[in-house]
Design a protein around this motif. Structure first.
Motif: not given
Length: 77
Positions: A1-9, A11-13
Motif C-alpha cells: 500500500m502506498p504511503l499516501i493511501e494510509k492518510p486517505k483511509e 480522512r486526512i487531506t
C-alpha cells in the motif's frame, strides 16, 4: 500500500504536491499547501532561538511563555 493511501483511509487531506514529472499528479488544495508552508517556516524561525530549540525551561508554563515571547518578536519583525 502506498504511503499516501494510509492518510486517505483516516480522512486526512494530503497537502504535499506531487512531483511535476508524475504521470497522474495528485489533486491538492493550494490554500492548505500555502498554510502548511507558512507553518513550517514559522517553526524553522522558532528553532533559531536556542532556548526554545533546546527547551531549557523545565516548566510548561515558562516554556509556553517563552514561545509566546518569541512569537511576538517574530510578528514584530
Amino acid at each position: 500500500m502506498p504511503l499516501i493511501e494510509k492518510p486517505k483511509e483516516r480522512r486526512i487531506t494530503p497537502v504535499i504536491p506531487s512531483r511535476r514529472n508524475r504521470c497522474y499528479p495528485r489533486q491538492i488544495r493550494f490554500p492548505l499547501c500555502k498554510k502548511r508552508n507558512e507553518t513550517g517556516r514559522f517553526f524553522a524561525r522558532l528553532k533559531q532561538f536556542r532556548g526554545i530549540a533546546t527547551r531549557y525551561d523545565k516548566l510548561l508554563s515558562t516554556f509556553l511563555a517563552a514561545v509566546q515571547l518569541v512569537f511576538a518578536i517574530i510578528g514584530i519583525n
